[in-house]
Each structure stands twice: as C-alpha cells, then as structure tokens.
Design a protein around this motif. Sequence first.
Motif, PDB file in Angstrom:
ATOM      1  N   GLY A   1     -25.543  13.682 -46.382  1.00  0.00           N
ATOM      2  CA  GLY A   1     -24.113  13.483 -46.564  1.00  0.00           C
ATOM      3  C   GLY A   1     -23.265  14.370 -45.674  1.00  0.00           C
ATOM      4  O   GLY A   1     -22.044  14.336 -45.755  1.00  0.00           O
ATOM      5  N   GLY A   2     -23.908  15.151 -44.820  1.00  0.00           N
ATOM      6  CA  GLY A   2     -23.185  16.041 -43.913  1.00  0.00           C
ATOM      7  C   GLY A   2     -22.623  15.295 -42.722  1.00  0.00           C
ATOM      8  O   GLY A   2     -22.856  14.099 -42.505  1.00  0.00           O
ATOM      9  N   TYR A   3     -21.898  16.035 -41.904  1.00  0.00           N
ATOM     10  CA  TYR A   3     -21.211  15.447 -40.757  1.00  0.00           C
ATOM     11  C   TYR A   3     -22.194  14.886 -39.728  1.00  0.00           C
ATOM     12  O   TYR A   3     -21.997  13.792 -39.202  1.00  0.00           O
ATOM     13  N   ILE A   4     -23.285  15.611 -39.457  1.00  0.00           N
ATOM     14  CA  ILE A   4     -24.253  15.155 -38.462  1.00  0.00           C
ATOM     15  C   ILE A   4     -24.970  13.897 -38.951  1.00  0.00           C
ATOM     16  O   ILE A   4     -25.226  12.983 -38.168  1.00  0.00           O
ATOM     17  N   GLU A   5     -25.262  13.825 -40.240  1.00  0.00           N
ATOM     18  CA  GLU A   5     -25.905  12.622 -40.768  1.00  0.00           C
ATOM     19  C   GLU A   5     -24.977  11.414 -40.668  1.00  0.00           C
ATOM     20  O   GLU A   5     -25.405  10.319 -40.302  1.00  0.00           O
ATOM     21  N   LYS A   6     -23.698  11.624 -40.952  1.00  0.00           N
ATOM     22  CA  LYS A   6     -22.745  10.522 -40.828  1.00  0.00           C
ATOM     23  C   LYS A   6     -22.624  10.062 -39.383  1.00  0.00           C
ATOM     24  O   LYS A   6     -22.559   8.867 -39.103  1.00  0.00           O
TER      25      LYS A   6
ATOM     26  N   SER B   1     -26.987   4.737 -33.377  1.00  0.00           N
ATOM     27  CA  SER B   1     -28.154   4.004 -33.855  1.00  0.00           C
ATOM     28  C   SER B   1     -28.440   2.743 -33.049  1.00  0.00           C
ATOM     29  O   SER B   1     -29.554   2.237 -33.077  1.00  0.00           O
ATOM     30  N   GLU B   2     -27.443   2.225 -32.311  1.00  0.00           N
ATOM     31  CA  GLU B   2     -27.664   0.985 -31.563  1.00  0.00           C
ATOM     32  C   GLU B   2     -27.353   1.104 -30.073  1.00  0.00           C
ATOM     33  O   GLU B   2     -28.068   0.542 -29.242  1.00  0.00           O
ATOM     34  N   TRP B   3     -26.306   1.827 -29.682  1.00  0.00           N
ATOM     35  CA  TRP B   3     -25.871   1.828 -28.291  1.00  0.00           C
ATOM     36  C   TRP B   3     -26.491   2.958 -27.481  1.00  0.00           C
ATOM     37  O   TRP B   3     -27.021   2.735 -26.418  1.00  0.00           O
ATOM     38  N   PHE B   4     -26.368   4.171 -27.943  1.00  0.00           N
ATOM     39  CA  PHE B   4     -26.884   5.340 -27.222  1.00  0.00           C
ATOM     40  C   PHE B   4     -28.179   5.773 -27.895  1.00  0.00           C
ATOM     41  O   PHE B   4     -28.168   6.493 -28.888  1.00  0.00           O
TER      42      PHE B   4
ATOM     43  N   PRO C   1     -32.073   9.138 -34.507  1.00  0.00           N
ATOM     44  CA  PRO C   1     -30.634   9.187 -34.253  1.00  0.00           C
ATOM     45  C   PRO C   1     -30.054  10.599 -34.227  1.00  0.00           C
ATOM     46  O   PRO C   1     -29.108  10.863 -33.495  1.00  0.00           O
ATOM     47  N   VAL C   2     -30.633  11.532 -34.975  1.00  0.00           N
ATOM     48  CA  VAL C   2     -30.139  12.913 -34.972  1.00  0.00           C
ATOM     49  C   VAL C   2     -30.330  13.532 -33.593  1.00  0.00           C
ATOM     50  O   VAL C   2     -29.466  14.261 -33.094  1.00  0.00           O
ATOM     51  N   HIS C   3     -31.430  13.227 -32.937  1.00  0.00           N
ATOM     52  CA  HIS C   3     -31.664  13.741 -31.588  1.00  0.00           C
ATOM     53  C   HIS C   3     -30.634  13.182 -30.612  1.00  0.00           C
ATOM     54  O   HIS C   3     -30.198  13.890 -29.693  1.00  0.00           O
ATOM     55  N   ASN C   4     -30.234  11.931 -30.793  1.00  0.00           N
ATOM     56  CA  ASN C   4     -29.208  11.336 -29.938  1.00  0.00           C
ATOM     57  C   ASN C   4     -27.879  12.078 -30.086  1.00  0.00           C
ATOM     58  O   ASN C   4     -27.175  12.304 -29.108  1.00  0.00           O
ATOM     59  N   VAL C   5     -27.546  12.461 -31.302  1.00  0.00           N
ATOM     60  CA  VAL C   5     -26.311  13.229 -31.545  1.00  0.00           C
ATOM     61  C   VAL C   5     -26.405  14.590 -30.865  1.00  0.00           C
ATOM     62  O   VAL C   5     -25.453  15.040 -30.224  1.00  0.00           O
ATOM     63  N   LEU C   6     -27.560  15.234 -30.962  1.00  0.00           N
ATOM     64  CA  LEU C   6     -27.723  16.556 -30.354  1.00  0.00           C
ATOM     65  C   LEU C   6     -27.652  16.490 -28.832  1.00  0.00           C
ATOM     66  O   LEU C   6     -27.129  17.402 -28.200  1.00  0.00           O
ATOM     67  N   VAL C   7     -28.155  15.418 -28.233  1.00  0.00           N
ATOM     68  CA  VAL C   7     -28.068  15.272 -26.777  1.00  0.00           C
ATOM     69  C   VAL C   7     -26.607  15.202 -26.345  1.00  0.00           C
ATOM     70  O   VAL C   7     -26.202  15.856 -25.376  1.00  0.00           O
ATOM     71  N   ILE C   8     -25.787  14.434 -27.033  1.00  0.00           N
ATOM     72  CA  ILE C   8     -24.356  14.352 -26.707  1.00  0.00           C
ATOM     73  C   ILE C   8     -23.710  15.729 -26.882  1.00  0.00           C
ATOM     74  O   ILE C   8     -22.908  16.155 -26.054  1.00  0.00           O
TER      75      ILE C   8
END
Length: 83
Positions: A28-33, A41-44, A50-57
Amino acid sequence: MPLGLFLILNSILFLFDHSSWTLYFQEGGYIEKLSNSQFFSEWFTPYRTPVHNVLVIFFMIICLPETVINFIEYLKAKRTVSS
C-alpha cells in the motif's frame, strides 16, 4: 562517476531480476502504487519485476542529469584548452 554508479545499480537490479531474490516494500506504499501503474507494468518494462522498473527510473532521474552536466563541462573545458 554518476554514469558508473548508474551502471552498477542497473547491474545489481539485473542480478536481482534474474534470481530468486526480490525487493519488498511496504504494501500500500507509494512505490507499490507506482509499480502497479500501467506505465511500469505495461509500457516501461526492461525488467520482469515492476518494482525494478520504478527503481531504474529513479536512478535515471538522480544519476543521468549530473552525467550530462559533467559531459558538457568537459566539452567546454576541452574547447577552451584547444583554443
């Protein structure tokens, strides 16, 4: 230096992505959202998680602008020395 740091962090994420190790964040945290959003989850999707994709950005936002600034300063200094 920032480019090297960026590459090292991406290598670590690559190893995490291709092993059984995963990064867990508070539910329920910001990174999970963010990671459950359509963009991550679909484009990048350079990584399966998906968490790794957020960390890369996040790493790109932090490391790459300083790399570009250092490169521009290097080019200016090189032009000044050669003149």
